[in-house]
Design an enzyme around this catalytic site. Structure first.
Site, mmCIF file in Angstrom:
data_model
loop_
_atom_site.group_PDB
_atom_site.id
_atom_site.type_symbol
_atom_site.label_atom_id
_atom_site.label_comp_id
_atom_site.label_asym_id
_atom_site.label_seq_id
_atom_site.Cartn_x
_atom_site.Cartn_y
_atom_site.Cartn_z
ATOM 1 N N ARG A 39 23.583 10.020 43.588
ATOM 2 C CA ARG A 39 22.595 9.930 42.508
ATOM 3 C C ARG A 39 22.502 11.218 41.699
ATOM 4 N NH1 ARG A 39 17.531 6.038 44.107
ATOM 5 N NH2 ARG A 39 18.783 4.164 43.891
ATOM 6 N N LYS A 201 18.671 -13.274 51.323
ATOM 7 C CA LYS A 201 17.564 -14.178 51.017
ATOM 8 C C LYS A 201 17.636 -14.758 49.620
ATOM 9 C CE LYS A 201 14.253 -12.285 54.234
ATOM 10 N NZ LYS A 201 13.029 -11.512 54.389
ATOM 11 N N GLY A 354 22.060 -2.704 45.868
ATOM 12 C CA GLY A 354 22.387 -1.579 46.738
ATOM 13 C C GLY A 354 23.459 -1.914 47.754
ATOM 14 N N GLY A 377 16.595 -2.452 42.668
ATOM 15 C CA GLY A 377 15.470 -3.269 42.202
ATOM 16 C C GLY A 377 15.419 -3.377 40.685
HETATM 17 P P1 ADP Z 1 22.022 -6.312 47.509
HETATM 18 O O1 ADP Z 1 21.419 -5.062 48.122
HETATM 19 O O2 ADP Z 1 23.445 -6.108 47.091
HETATM 20 O O3 ADP Z 1 21.155 -6.875 46.412
HETATM 21 P P2 ADP Z 1 20.840 -8.016 49.489
HETATM 22 O O4 ADP Z 1 19.955 -6.905 49.902
HETATM 23 O O5 ADP Z 1 20.265 -9.168 48.789
HETATM 24 O O6 ADP Z 1 22.080 -7.440 48.645
HETATM 25 O O7 ADP Z 1 21.562 -8.617 50.788
HETATM 26 C C1 ADP Z 1 22.337 -7.827 51.640
HETATM 27 C C2 ADP Z 1 22.250 -8.297 53.070
HETATM 28 O O8 ADP Z 1 22.557 -9.679 53.191
HETATM 29 C C3 ADP Z 1 23.219 -7.565 53.948
HETATM 30 O O9 ADP Z 1 22.512 -6.773 54.869
HETATM 31 C C4 ADP Z 1 23.999 -8.669 54.641
HETATM 32 O O10 ADP Z 1 24.240 -8.414 56.012
HETATM 33 C C5 ADP Z 1 23.094 -9.858 54.478
HETATM 34 N N1 ADP Z 1 23.824 -11.127 54.589
HETATM 35 C C6 ADP Z 1 24.799 -11.587 53.795
HETATM 36 N N2 ADP Z 1 25.281 -12.755 54.257
HETATM 37 C C7 ADP Z 1 24.598 -13.051 55.373
HETATM 38 C C8 ADP Z 1 24.635 -14.133 56.319
HETATM 39 N N3 ADP Z 1 25.487 -15.144 56.170
HETATM 40 N N4 ADP Z 1 23.753 -14.088 57.351
HETATM 41 C C9 ADP Z 1 22.890 -13.056 57.486
HETATM 42 N N5 ADP Z 1 22.806 -12.018 56.639
HETATM 43 C C10 ADP Z 1 23.660 -12.023 55.603
HETATM 44 MG MG MG Z 2 19.801 -4.830 49.563
#
Ligand code: ADP
Ligand code: MG
Length: 397
Positions: A39, A201, A354, A377
């Protein structure tokens, strides 16, 4: 969101002016030193641009959540040390940016010098967007630059209120880059425009899907998010991560999407989440009880890669599987590589989130895509079509 950027000030006499620059130096600190300088490096183009024009640069940032009062654990002093190494020059540290002494310090600085002020969140007015605190900050500069895209979704004194008090108020180079790529993708994407969504989620991303459905040509869904859609389709999902209270929303989205939502054809499943656990690849309608989906299967990887190869603008947010636990990183890596190939073939590829950015970095693929957003975010809020207070407060073009 057509905002004025510092580059638009290039023909103005900036020499000797004090540029108050809000950066996002919310970096991990371990044992009193900065554990990851990403960063800090991201802010260097703006700092260098301003120094090259003879301005005096005064930096503001938050770090962690000190709850409105000084807390040595969240001091920016270690960040000043890291910044000195990055810039190869001494940095003046301002202990109390609200003091008269701080104003005098900025007036004593020489052209090209850089100062870093202590954590903005040491003051209760910061998170309350207090104009009185913002006025103290504003007294430290002759112009305001916001380069903290990752903090722009928060309307705080150092990101929002101050931009009304100190003019011009413009976007720094990192901020401008974020607005160009994320904004460009949403405003005038080269088509086909594809979105790839994943992660744990669906709940955090419903607004993104809602906003992007009319804008994007297709949305590919991976990650555990897909399982909530499977449940909505009436499929057995075993012990996969599902949000039972979002199955209804998922069903509605499927009905409204009219074929725009593309779900995995199959899953890589296991009985427990571990690297050495036996795994199987199954079609999505054959996930047995006691097994969970931890990645997209090979057929889906090929399918997603083909969609990516055929698109001209691709926005990716959220990993395709539990990439932290190999071999369940394979689907995420396949998507990352497909993005790299699409970029080489002329597509604009943007990664937000992230964890997605971390997966890309771990695979050494950051330079293969067009833009990796520094805002987790903030990037999501942007993709939701929401106004970011820290952006809205800047001067219009
Ligand atoms: P980002 O930070 O890129 O926006 P998220 O925070 O929404 O992504 O999601 C990341 C998390 O989702 C990771 O920790 C990953 O392990 C989890 N994840 C992805 N696929 C699955 C799955 N099939 N079951 C459980 N967790 C999952
Ligand atoms: Mg995340």
């Amino acid at each position: 969101m057509n905002k004025r950027s510092i580059e638009a000030l290039a023909d103005q006499p900036l020499e000797g002016m004090r540029a108050l620059v809000r950066v996002d130096f919310n970096v991990p600190i371990k044992d009193g030193t900065v554990a990851d300088r990403t960063r800090i490096r991201a802010a260097l183009p703006t700092i260098r641009w301003l120094r090259d024009r003879g301005t005096r640069v005064v930096l503001l940032s938050h770090l962690g959540r000190p709850k409105g009062k000084p807390d040595p654990r969240f001091s920016l002093r270690p960040v000043a040390a890291a910044l000195e190494l990055e810039l190869g020059m001494p940095i003046t540290f301002i202990d109390d940016p609200t003091s008269d002494e701080a104003v005098r310090t900025t007036r004593r600085m020489k052209r090209g010098e850089v100062a870093l002020a202590e954590n903005t969140r040491f003051f209760p007015g910061e998170e309350q967007n207090d104009p009185a605190l913002a006025a103290r900050f504003a007294a430290l500069g002759d112009l305001y630059v916001n380069d903290a895209f990752a903090s722009a979704h928060r309307g705080h004194a150092s990101t929002e209120a101050v931009a009304h008090l100190l003019k011009p108020a413009v976007a720094g180079r990192l901020m401008a880059r974020e607005l160009t790529y994320l904004g460009g993708a949403l405003r005038e994407p080269a088509r086909p425009f594809l979105t790839v969504l994943g992660g744990a989620k669906i709940s955090g991303k419903i607004d993104v899907i809602e906003n992007l459905l009319p804008l994007t040509d297709r949305i590919l869904i991976g990650g555990a998010m897909a399982c909530t859609f499977f449940a909505a389709m009436g499929l057995e999902v075993g012990k996969s991560l599902v949000e039972p209270d979002r199955i209804g929303v998922a069903r509605q989205l499927l009905e409204r999407a009219g074929g725009k939502l593309i779900l995995p054809e199959g899953a890589v499943i296991a009985q427990q989440l571990a690297s050495d656990t036996p795994l199987r690849s199954v079609p999505r309608d054959a996930i047995p009880a006691g097994w969970a989906m931890y990645d997209i299967d090979e057929r889906t990887r090929d399918d997603f890669a083909a969609h990516i190869a055929g698109a001209k603008t691709i926005v990716w947010n959220g990993p395709m599987g539990v990439f932290e636990t190999p071999p369940f990183d394979a689907g995420t890596l396949a998507v990352a590589r497909a993005l790299g190939s699409a970029t080489a073939a002329g597509a604009v590829t943007i990664v937000g989130g992230g964890d997605s950015a971390a997966a890309l970095a771990a695979a050494g693929l950051v330079d293969t895509v067009t833009h990796v957003s520094t805002g987790g975010g903030a990037a999501l809020k942007f993709l939701e079509g929401k106004t970011l207070p820290g952006v809205a407060a800047l001067d219009d073009l």
